[in-house]
Design a protein around this motif. Structure first.
Motif, PDB file in Angstrom:
ATOM      1  N   ALA A  28      -0.186 -11.173   2.163  1.00 50.43           N
ATOM      2  CA  ALA A  28      -1.618 -11.456   2.292  1.00 50.43           C
ATOM      3  C   ALA A  28      -2.331 -10.332   3.018  1.00 50.43           C
ATOM      4  O   ALA A  28      -3.443  -9.925   2.638  1.00 50.43           O
ATOM      5  N   ALA A  29      -1.708  -9.792   4.074  1.00 42.04           N
ATOM      6  CA  ALA A  29      -2.336  -8.707   4.827  1.00 42.04           C
ATOM      7  C   ALA A  29      -2.372  -7.422   4.014  1.00 42.04           C
ATOM      8  O   ALA A  29      -3.356  -6.661   4.070  1.00 42.04           O
ATOM      9  N   ALA A  30      -1.330  -7.152   3.246  1.00 46.35           N
ATOM     10  CA  ALA A  30      -1.281  -5.920   2.453  1.00 46.35           C
ATOM     11  C   ALA A  30      -2.343  -5.912   1.364  1.00 46.35           C
ATOM     12  O   ALA A  30      -2.883  -4.857   1.011  1.00 46.35           O
ATOM     13  N   ARG A  31      -2.650  -7.061   0.808  1.00 45.22           N
ATOM     14  CA  ARG A  31      -3.704  -7.132  -0.206  1.00 45.22           C
ATOM     15  C   ARG A  31      -5.060  -6.730   0.362  1.00 45.22           C
ATOM     16  O   ARG A  31      -5.939  -6.281  -0.373  1.00 45.22           O
ATOM     17  N   ASP A  32      -5.219  -6.873   1.667  1.00 50.92           N
ATOM     18  CA  ASP A  32      -6.462  -6.476   2.326  1.00 50.92           C
ATOM     19  C   ASP A  32      -6.383  -5.089   2.942  1.00 50.92           C
ATOM     20  O   ASP A  32      -7.287  -4.675   3.674  1.00 50.92           O
ATOM     21  N   GLY A  33      -5.278  -4.377   2.696  1.00 47.82           N
ATOM     22  CA  GLY A  33      -5.125  -3.048   3.256  1.00 47.82           C
ATOM     23  C   GLY A  33      -4.730  -3.034   4.707  1.00 47.82           C
ATOM     24  O   GLY A  33      -4.837  -2.003   5.369  1.00 47.82           O
ATOM     25  N   LEU A  34      -4.246  -4.163   5.238  1.00 46.76           N
ATOM     26  CA  LEU A  34      -3.893  -4.261   6.650  1.00 46.76           C
ATOM     27  C   LEU A  34      -2.393  -4.343   6.870  1.00 46.76           C
ATOM     28  O   LEU A  34      -1.932  -4.702   7.962  1.00 46.76           O
ATOM     29  N   PHE A  35      -1.616  -4.026   5.849  1.00 45.39           N
ATOM     30  CA  PHE A  35      -0.170  -3.899   5.935  1.00 45.39           C
ATOM     31  C   PHE A  35       0.209  -2.877   4.868  1.00 45.39           C
ATOM     32  O   PHE A  35      -0.548  -2.678   3.914  1.00 45.39           O
ATOM     33  N   PRO A  36       1.337  -2.200   5.011  1.00 41.69           N
ATOM     34  CA  PRO A  36       1.726  -1.228   3.983  1.00 41.69           C
ATOM     35  C   PRO A  36       1.651  -1.812   2.577  1.00 41.69           C
ATOM     36  O   PRO A  36       2.045  -2.954   2.334  1.00 41.69           O
ATOM     37  N   GLY A  37       1.151  -1.023   1.654  1.00 38.41           N
ATOM     38  CA  GLY A  37       0.872  -1.498   0.304  1.00 38.41           C
ATOM     39  C   GLY A  37       2.076  -2.032  -0.437  1.00 38.41           C
ATOM     40  O   GLY A  37       1.935  -2.868  -1.331  1.00 38.41           O
ATOM     41  N   ALA A  38       3.288  -1.570  -0.083  1.00 42.19           N
ATOM     42  CA  ALA A  38       4.483  -2.035  -0.791  1.00 42.19           C
ATOM     43  C   ALA A  38       4.658  -3.541  -0.656  1.00 42.19           C
ATOM     44  O   ALA A  38       5.228  -4.189  -1.543  1.00 42.19           O
TER      45      ALA A  38
ATOM     46  N   TYR B  24      -1.450   0.385  12.620  1.00 37.19           N
ATOM     47  CA  TYR B  24      -2.843   0.123  12.249  1.00 37.19           C
ATOM     48  C   TYR B  24      -3.617   1.420  12.063  1.00 37.19           C
ATOM     49  O   TYR B  24      -4.383   1.568  11.103  1.00 37.19           O
ATOM     50  N   VAL B  25      -3.420   2.367  12.956  1.00 38.44           N
ATOM     51  CA  VAL B  25      -4.089   3.668  12.840  1.00 38.44           C
ATOM     52  C   VAL B  25      -3.681   4.353  11.544  1.00 38.44           C
ATOM     53  O   VAL B  25      -4.511   4.912  10.818  1.00 38.44           O
ATOM     54  N   TRP B  26      -2.392   4.290  11.230  1.00 37.99           N
ATOM     55  CA  TRP B  26      -1.906   4.919   9.994  1.00 37.99           C
ATOM     56  C   TRP B  26      -2.513   4.265   8.760  1.00 37.99           C
ATOM     57  O   TRP B  26      -2.894   4.947   7.804  1.00 37.99           O
ATOM     58  N   LEU B  27      -2.637   2.934   8.792  1.00 33.40           N
ATOM     59  CA  LEU B  27      -3.215   2.228   7.649  1.00 33.40           C
ATOM     60  C   LEU B  27      -4.683   2.577   7.452  1.00 33.40           C
ATOM     61  O   LEU B  27      -5.181   2.573   6.324  1.00 33.40           O
ATOM     62  N   LYS B  28      -5.399   2.852   8.534  1.00 36.28           N
ATOM     63  CA  LYS B  28      -6.832   3.126   8.456  1.00 36.28           C
ATOM     64  C   LYS B  28      -7.148   4.604   8.236  1.00 36.28           C
ATOM     65  O   LYS B  28      -8.319   4.982   8.167  1.00 36.28           O
TER      66      LYS B  28
ATOM     67  N   MET C  13     -11.846   1.794   1.940  1.00 37.80           N
ATOM     68  CA  MET C  13     -10.493   1.290   2.139  1.00 37.80           C
ATOM     69  C   MET C  13      -9.635   1.741   0.961  1.00 37.80           C
ATOM     70  O   MET C  13     -10.033   1.613  -0.186  1.00 37.80           O
ATOM     71  N   PRO C  14      -8.444   2.294   1.215  1.00 36.79           N
ATOM     72  CA  PRO C  14      -7.635   2.744   0.111  1.00 36.79           C
ATOM     73  C   PRO C  14      -7.223   1.587  -0.774  1.00 36.79           C
ATOM     74  O   PRO C  14      -7.035   0.474  -0.305  1.00 36.79           O
ATOM     75  N   ARG C  15      -7.085   1.907  -2.026  1.00 39.78           N
ATOM     76  CA  ARG C  15      -6.742   0.859  -2.986  1.00 39.78           C
ATOM     77  C   ARG C  15      -5.354   0.319  -2.681  1.00 39.78           C
ATOM     78  O   ARG C  15      -4.388   1.048  -2.587  1.00 39.78           O
ATOM     79  N   THR C  16      -5.273  -0.981  -2.505  1.00 40.69           N
ATOM     80  CA  THR C  16      -3.997  -1.623  -2.198  1.00 40.69           C
ATOM     81  C   THR C  16      -3.274  -1.986  -3.478  1.00 40.69           C
ATOM     82  O   THR C  16      -3.857  -2.571  -4.386  1.00 40.69           O
ATOM     83  N   PRO C  17      -1.980  -1.656  -3.582  1.00 46.91           N
ATOM     84  CA  PRO C  17      -1.244  -2.033  -4.772  1.00 46.91           C
ATOM     85  C   PRO C  17      -1.197  -3.542  -4.905  1.00 46.91           C
ATOM     86  O   PRO C  17      -0.943  -4.256  -3.953  1.00 46.91           O
ATOM     87  N   ARG C  18      -1.449  -4.018  -6.078  1.00 39.32           N
ATOM     88  CA  ARG C  18      -1.394  -5.457  -6.320  1.00 39.32           C
ATOM     89  C   ARG C  18      -0.089  -5.796  -7.016  1.00 39.32           C
ATOM     90  O   ARG C  18       0.747  -4.962  -7.260  1.00 39.32           O
ATOM     91  N   SER C  19       0.016  -7.043  -7.380  1.00 39.94           N
ATOM     92  CA  SER C  19       1.198  -7.463  -8.076  1.00 39.94           C
ATOM     93  C   SER C  19       1.324  -6.697  -9.359  1.00 39.94           C
ATOM     94  O   SER C  19       0.415  -6.100  -9.828  1.00 39.94           O
ATOM     95  N   SER C  20       2.461  -6.737  -9.981  1.00 34.63           N
ATOM     96  CA  SER C  20       2.702  -5.978 -11.182  1.00 34.63           C
ATOM     97  C   SER C  20       1.441  -5.877 -11.999  1.00 34.63           C
ATOM     98  O   SER C  20       1.207  -6.608 -12.920  1.00 34.63           O
ATOM     99  N   GLU C  21       0.615  -5.001 -11.614  1.00 35.87           N
ATOM    100  CA  GLU C  21      -0.633  -4.719 -12.299  1.00 35.87           C
ATOM    101  C   GLU C  21      -1.389  -5.993 -12.614  1.00 35.87           C
ATOM    102  O   GLU C  21      -1.634  -6.320 -13.761  1.00 35.87           O
TER     103      GLU C  21
ATOM    104  N   GLY D 116       8.871  -7.365   0.435  1.00 36.40           N
ATOM    105  CA  GLY D 116       8.776  -8.122   1.672  1.00 36.40           C
ATOM    106  C   GLY D 116      10.039  -8.908   1.977  1.00 36.40           C
ATOM    107  O   GLY D 116      10.492  -8.960   3.121  1.00 36.40           O
ATOM    108  N   ILE D 117      10.631  -9.523   0.942  1.00 38.16           N
ATOM    109  CA  ILE D 117      11.858 -10.295   1.124  1.00 38.16           C
ATOM    110  C   ILE D 117      13.006  -9.388   1.538  1.00 38.16           C
ATOM    111  O   ILE D 117      13.730  -9.657   2.512  1.00 38.16           O
ATOM    112  N   VAL D 118      13.167  -8.282   0.813  1.00 44.69           N
ATOM    113  CA  VAL D 118      14.293  -7.382   1.083  1.00 44.69           C
ATOM    114  C   VAL D 118      14.143  -6.691   2.434  1.00 44.69           C
ATOM    115  O   VAL D 118      15.083  -6.638   3.234  1.00 44.69           O
ATOM    116  N   ALA D 119      12.942  -6.158   2.718  1.00 43.66           N
ATOM    117  CA  ALA D 119      12.726  -5.435   3.979  1.00 43.66           C
ATOM    118  C   ALA D 119      12.959  -6.338   5.180  1.00 43.66           C
ATOM    119  O   ALA D 119      13.611  -5.948   6.163  1.00 43.66           O
TER     120      ALA D 119
END
Length: 492
Positions: free
Chosen positions: A310-320, A436-440, A1-9, A334-337
């Motif tokens: 929560a989903a992005a932390r698991d790689g199931l939503f865009p990492g941003a 989902y296909v793109w995320l995987k 699974m690609p590394r998901t960006p976390r909170s400010s490091e 997430g708030i702005v988008a």
């Protein structure tokens, strides 16, 4: 699974909400602007609609209890997303996160359009479209700005608006009952249909009122002592809304004539004017509706970001969506988008057909009920499959009954949404498949085996070492998650 960006490091969300803040979030997201128009929407059915309201309330409470139990079983933010993922796998988790995210930002568009109607009691009484759009955008971005300052400020604002919106509603649900005139009720079943048909027809309208009861479970990671406070906030908040809804609607039915109620655009305003005389009371109710709407938008803006986080932390939503900023750990993207999307669909609703608003409401409700259904199914799965050894007797029977009722309630809600809404809802839900296909992409497949290595010269083929079975990172994560889930299911 690609590394998901976390909170400010490495930053993590701060648990800044206590029981009062979490309860206010539940109440604030359930009670928006819709409650102030609800009696008029139910008027064509007559007082029998209160029976439908009672049935729907039982289903909503069953869902509230189910979410409370699930929050103990699977701690952390994400609510319906994490419950579906832990019970049925990553794909089910993604579909729930996708569906609920649509609910959140599309629902905000619906709330703000109704909110503008109350603001225009005082300004833009000519309802000029350009000004209405400007007011709506202000209504969307003020809550976004509050959320961007951190969850503590968001929680404080939520408590403040919840108290203000509760005062006039509580007045109608208590003092208003003393002014009921039985002659105002009209025929008990005014629809002319059979009693069961009238209840079934009125029920979908009442169902709209309880969307948001899962709010505390969605942001559980930001609640102090979530195992204790999330279940209580969910049940307490839903119960408080149920009392206000049923008694307040009963009071309006009894203080406004049936004929007047059927054509009223502000039934609570009319009821207040009939009780206290003059128009000042109606203006006060309009102010309460404005406060109520901005409070609901404040809570839903937080949910717009927390579920995909929560989903992005698991790689199931865009990492941003997984990036947090500042000391308070704010999911800025997430708030702005989500607010941008809500703004676009709001502008669209003002510049297109009149029935767009209704379609947005129905669509947002349908996409909320799908995660409800999965959550009830997840609880039944744990009770009947995973955890049946740890829970026995009356407790097991009680939990199964509550979960089954919550599931039946969810099916009823989907059926009541109408064929066209279900069609569009399914289409929007399946739009998540390419995402989902793109995320995987680029992830290994569990069990995939590389090409056999060449046998060294002089070595017998049968003595060559068998090719190593390559296990993807996703599979490794699944195995690790399995151990964690084994521990979780043994808690009860």
């Amino acid at each position: 699974m690609p590394r998901t960006p976390r909170s400010s490091e490495g930053a993590v969300p701060k648990a800044a909400l206590g029981l009062s803040g979490a309860s206010a979030l539940v109440i604030g997201t359930i009670i928006g602007t819709g409650v102030f128009a609800l009696p008029s929407a139910l008027a064509p059915y007559g007082p029998i609609s209160l029976v439908a309201f009672g049935v729907v309330t039982l289903g909503a409470l069953a869902l509230a209890v189910t979410f409370g139990a699930l929050s103990k079983r699977v701690p952390g933010s994400g609510g319906p997303y994490v419950y579906a993922r832990e019970a049925f796998g990553e794909f089910a988790g993604f579909l729930n996160a996708w569906s609920y995210w649509i609910t959140a930002w599309a629902g905000n568009a619906a709330i703000v359009v109704a909110w503008v109607g109350y603001v225009e009691v005082f300004v833009n009484t000519g309802h000029k479209t350009a000004i209405s759009i400007g007011i709506a955008l202000i209504g969307l971005w003020i809550p976004a700005a509050i959320n961007l300052t951190g969850v503590r400020n968001m929680g404080a604002f939520q408590v403040f608006t919840t108290v203000l919106k509760f005062v006039p509603l509580l007045f109608m649900a208590t003092i208003g009952l003393l002014f009921i005139d039985p002659h105002n009720f009209g025929s008990f079943n005014a629809s002319g249909q059979s009693a069961m048909s009238a209840i079934s027809a009125a029920a979908p309208i009442a169902l709209f009122s309880y969307i948001g009861l899962e709010a505390a479970s969605v942001v559980a990671g930001r609640v102090r002592e979530p195992g204790r406070n999330v279940p209580r906030a969910t049940v307490y908040g839903t119960l408080a809304c149920a009392v206000i809804y049923i008694l307040g609607t009963l009071a309006v039915f009894g203080t406004v004539s049936h004929g007047q109620l059927g054509v009223s655009s502000a039934p609570f305003t009319d009821a207040a004017n009939n009780i206290l005389g003059g128009t000042w009371a109606g203006d006060t109710v309009a102010v309460a509706a404005i406060v109520s709407g901005i409070g609901a938008l404040n809570g839903w803006t937080m949910l717009c970001a927390e579920m995909p986080y929560a989903a992005a932390r698991d790689g199931l939503f865009p990492g941003a969506f997984a990036k947090l900023r500042g000391e308070n750990g704010v999911p800025v993207f997430g708030i702005v988008a989500s607010t941008v999307l809500a703004s676009l669909i709001t502008v669209f609703s003002y510049t297109r057909f009149d029935d767009v608003f209704t379609k947005i409401v129905l669509l947002s409700v349908l996409t909320a009920v799908i995660p409800y259904l999965f959550s009830a199914a997840a609880q039944l799965y744990w009770l009947l499959v995973r955890g049946r050894e740890s829970i026995t007797g009356r407790r097991l029977a009680r939990d199964i009954t509550v979960s089954a009722l919550a599931m039946a309630f969810s099916y009823w809600a989907i059926q009541g949404s109408g064929y066209q809404t279900v069609y569009y809802g399914l289409f929007v839900l399946l739009l998540g498949l390419p995402v989902y296909v793109w995320l995987k992409r680029g992830q290994g497949v569990y069990g995939e085996e590389p090409a056999p290595a060449p046998v060294p010269e002089g070595r017998a083929p049968e003595t060559a070492a068998p090719p190593a079975r390559r296990i993807s990172r996703a599979a490794a994560t699944t195995r690790t998650g399995g151990l964690r889930r084994n521990r979780l299911r043994n808690r009860d």
